[in-house]
Write a protein that holds these residues in place. Structure first.
Motif, PDB file in Angstrom:
ATOM      1  N   GLN A  56      29.688 123.803 -79.036  1.00 22.11           N
ATOM      2  CA  GLN A  56      30.453 124.953 -78.568  1.00 22.11           C
ATOM      3  C   GLN A  56      29.837 125.554 -77.310  1.00 22.11           C
ATOM      4  O   GLN A  56      30.550 125.858 -76.346  1.00 22.11           O
ATOM      5  N   ARG A  57      28.515 125.713 -77.311  1.00 20.63           N
ATOM      6  CA  ARG A  57      27.849 126.291 -76.140  1.00 20.63           C
ATOM      7  C   ARG A  57      28.009 125.379 -74.918  1.00 20.63           C
ATOM      8  O   ARG A  57      28.220 125.852 -73.800  1.00 20.63           O
ATOM      9  N   LEU A  58      27.890 124.085 -75.119  1.00 19.75           N
ATOM     10  CA  LEU A  58      28.051 123.142 -74.009  1.00 19.75           C
ATOM     11  C   LEU A  58      29.459 123.228 -73.424  1.00 19.75           C
ATOM     12  O   LEU A  58      29.638 123.232 -72.198  1.00 19.75           O
ATOM     13  N   ARG A  59      30.464 123.298 -74.284  1.00 25.18           N
ATOM     14  CA  ARG A  59      31.851 123.423 -73.806  1.00 25.18           C
ATOM     15  C   ARG A  59      32.037 124.713 -73.016  1.00 25.18           C
ATOM     16  O   ARG A  59      32.658 124.717 -71.946  1.00 25.18           O
ATOM     17  N   GLU A  60      31.493 125.807 -73.545  1.00 23.26           N
ATOM     18  CA  GLU A  60      31.651 127.100 -72.873  1.00 23.26           C
ATOM     19  C   GLU A  60      30.944 127.112 -71.522  1.00 23.26           C
ATOM     20  O   GLU A  60      31.506 127.564 -70.516  1.00 23.26           O
ATOM     21  N   LEU A  61      29.708 126.624 -71.499  1.00 22.20           N
ATOM     22  CA  LEU A  61      28.953 126.615 -70.245  1.00 22.20           C
ATOM     23  C   LEU A  61      29.600 125.706 -69.208  1.00 22.20           C
ATOM     24  O   LEU A  61      29.598 126.007 -68.006  1.00 22.20           O
ATOM     25  N   GLU A  62      30.195 124.610 -69.681  1.00 28.32           N
ATOM     26  CA  GLU A  62      30.893 123.713 -68.752  1.00 28.32           C
ATOM     27  C   GLU A  62      32.163 124.376 -68.218  1.00 28.32           C
ATOM     28  O   GLU A  62      32.464 124.295 -67.023  1.00 28.32           O
TER      29      GLU A  62
END
Length: 219
Positions: A56-62
């Protein structure tokens, strides 16, 4: 930016927190400061985050443009994301002054990032290159005229002045002078090849840095 969990303010500090303020977000970015990493690498470095939260964090940061996905499924900082470097250094220095006890372990990247953040050169004319392997992670460190010119995770661009192979806890003990280089070698917990003189200068520089920040690695 519109977000259910956002602060709803146009203040740039509030906006920054909307982008990188969620739990684990900054630590994900910390683990990308020395080079791209795969999901499995990030999962190994941040096991308490869990795969669902990490994804989830990776998707948001991307989606926010802080990180990007490259070929071979590597995650990396974007140029905008890389501009957080002075923020991380300031946070590290601020955290070292905390009156509260720090608990838990640190990652290999955290140890090496401390080299850059708290660097104090033993000589302004010193130039040398090092490879430092901590467990499964290998790093290249270049010192030019007493300053850290380059530090990244990966293969060195040229043969180093010295190569050290150990683990992060032994590295911390040596650089805080709890354990000497010869003693670490004799105990079989550190391998050194190349120039012993340059290796000792590196230890001296990092020992001075550890003394300045008043602490080594705590576990």
């Amino acid at each position: 930016m519109s977000s259910k969990r956002g602060y709803g303010e146009a203040c740039p500090v509030a906006h920054s927190l909307d982008v990188i303020g969620d739990r684990w977000a900054l630590l994900v970015l910390r683990e990308l400061r020395l080079g791209p990493r795969r999901f499995t690498d990030l999962q190994a470095a941040l096991p308490q985050a869990g795969p669902t939260i990490l994804s989830q964090r990776l998707r948001e940061l991307e989606s926010h443009g802080v990180i990007e996905r490259r070929w071979q499924k590597l995650y990396a900082l974007t140029p905008w994301g890389a501009e957080l470097e002075p923020v991380f250094r300031a946070l590290a220095r601020w955290g070292m002054q905390s009156p509260n006890e720090r608990e838990g372990d640190v990652t290999n990247d955290t140890v090496m990032l401390g080299v850059r953040t708290f660097w104090k050169a033993p000589s302004p004319s010193w130039t040398a290159d090092f490879t430092i392997r901590l467990g499964d992670d290998g790093y290249y460190l270049s010192i030019v005229d007493g300053e850290v010119a380059s530090l990244f995770r990966g293969e060195p661009p040229r043969a180093p002045s010295a190569a050290l192979t150990t683990d992060r806890h032994t590295f911390a003990r040596v650089t805080s002078r709890e354990l000497t280089l010869p003693a670490a070698q004799k105990a079989g917990v550190l391998d050194l090849s190349g120039s012993r003189e340059h290796a000792q200068l590196l230890v001296s520089a990092l020992s001075s840095s550890a003394a300045r920040r008043g602490s080594g690695v705590r576990t």
